[in-house]
Scaffold this active site. Structure first.
Site, PDB file in Angstrom:
ATOM      1  N   TYR A  11      -1.997  -3.587  -4.698  1.00  0.00           N
ATOM      2  CA  TYR A  11      -1.733  -4.462  -3.545  1.00  0.00           C
ATOM      3  C   TYR A  11      -0.583  -5.417  -3.849  1.00  0.00           C
ATOM      4  O   TYR A  11       0.301  -5.617  -3.004  1.00  0.00           O
ATOM      5  CB  TYR A  11      -3.009  -5.237  -3.204  1.00  0.00           C
ATOM      6  CG  TYR A  11      -2.878  -6.135  -1.998  1.00  0.00           C
ATOM      7  CD1 TYR A  11      -2.574  -5.613  -0.749  1.00  0.00           C
ATOM      8  CD2 TYR A  11      -3.079  -7.511  -2.105  1.00  0.00           C
ATOM      9  CE1 TYR A  11      -2.467  -6.439   0.366  1.00  0.00           C
ATOM     10  CE2 TYR A  11      -2.979  -8.336  -0.996  1.00  0.00           C
ATOM     11  CZ  TYR A  11      -2.665  -7.805   0.236  1.00  0.00           C
ATOM     12  OH  TYR A  11      -2.560  -8.621   1.340  1.00  0.00           O
ATOM     13  N   SER A  36       1.954 -11.867   1.467  1.00  0.00           N
ATOM     14  CA  SER A  36       0.748 -12.408   0.840  1.00  0.00           C
ATOM     15  C   SER A  36       1.175 -13.199  -0.377  1.00  0.00           C
ATOM     16  O   SER A  36       2.252 -12.969  -0.937  1.00  0.00           O
ATOM     17  CB  SER A  36      -0.181 -11.261   0.415  1.00  0.00           C
ATOM     18  OG  SER A  36      -1.206 -11.726  -0.449  1.00  0.00           O
TER      19      SER A  36
END
Length: 258
Positions: free
Chosen positions: A149, A136
């Site tokens: 995250y 990501s």
């Protein structure tokens, strides 16, 4: 031409399912993995009905024994797409729940480790293996409320980069694809613990966020390059997003009328 086999983790929905469809269309035999057997079976039925080779094999990537049993059963593998992952919550570092952080690390990092280690012998034996890690843009920057995250995706990035160094000279490529703002049916919904209003706000005003199909096309392009070509890192964002914090949002009609 011998049919090549691609294993896609987290293929019961979103990017994983789209990637399975795309690679099947490219002529791969796709092995669908994830925890939801009903969804995997439905996708396998869809693909075989279209004349593709598809096999559903449900298991949990965070369970080491299940990953090893899967590797023993699946046989030859040419491509592994580590897609299983996800985010939980938006609490600050000061308020974050360690259990949420542990869960994110388990799936985004240890899940990648478990399946990659289990399939690496088969990928190497193929003579032309490819490991894809779906990380990501959160693995390359940080933002408020995203500490857990971002930490997990930074871990996935470090895993991919280190593995590439360690496999240099062997017939296995390591590709990292880092998506930015992608609208799928479950990612934001899971992150906000089922709150549909908050999940929708993530994409509010963004005319064209990325889709699962966009990322699937990117994966397919990377793995179908000639064997000597390695796409080390590919960052993919919608045109409306220039950085993690820089997103162009169109004003809502209600706001424009004020």
């Amino acid at each position: 031409m011998t049919t090549r086999t691609a294993v896609i983790t987290g293929s019961s929905s979103g990017i994983g399912a789209a990637t399975a469809r795309r690679l099947a269309a490219q002529g791969y035999r796709v092995v669908l993995t994830g925890r939801r057997k009903d969804r995997l079976d439905a996708l396998a039925e869809e693909l075989t009905g279209q004349g593709h080779e598809a096999l559903a094999h449900p298991f949990d990537v965070t369970d080491r024994a299940q990953a090893e049993a899967f590797a023993a059963a699946v046989g030859a593998v040419d491509v592994l797409v580590n897609n299983a992952g996800g985010a939980i919550g938006t609490e600050t570092v000061a308020e974050g729940d360690p259990a949420d952080w542990a869960a994110m690390f388990e799936v985004n990092v240890l899940g990648v480790l478990n399946v990659t280690q289990a399939l690496l012998p088969a990928l190497t034996a193929s003579g032309d293996g490819t490991v894809v890690v779906l990380s990501s843009t959160a693995g390359h920057s940080t933002y408020e409320g995203g500490g857990g995250y971002a930490a997990a995706k930074h871990g996935a990035h470090a895993l991919a980069a280190t593995l590439r160094l360690e496999l240099c000279g062997k017939p296995v490529r390591v590709v990292e694809i880092a998506p930015g703002l992608v609208r799928t049916e479950e990612f934001a919904l899971n992150r906000f613990r089922g709150d549909e209003r908050k999940a929708a706000q993530v994409y509010e005003g963004v005319a064209e966020p990325l889709t699962a199909v966009d990322i699937a096309d990117t994966v397919a392009w990377a793995v179908t390059r000639p064997a000597h070509v390695n796409v080390d890192l590919l960052v993919v964002r919608p045109r409306a997003q220039a950085a993690q914090h820089k997103i162009h949002r169109e004003p809502s009609p209600a706001a424009s009328a004020l």
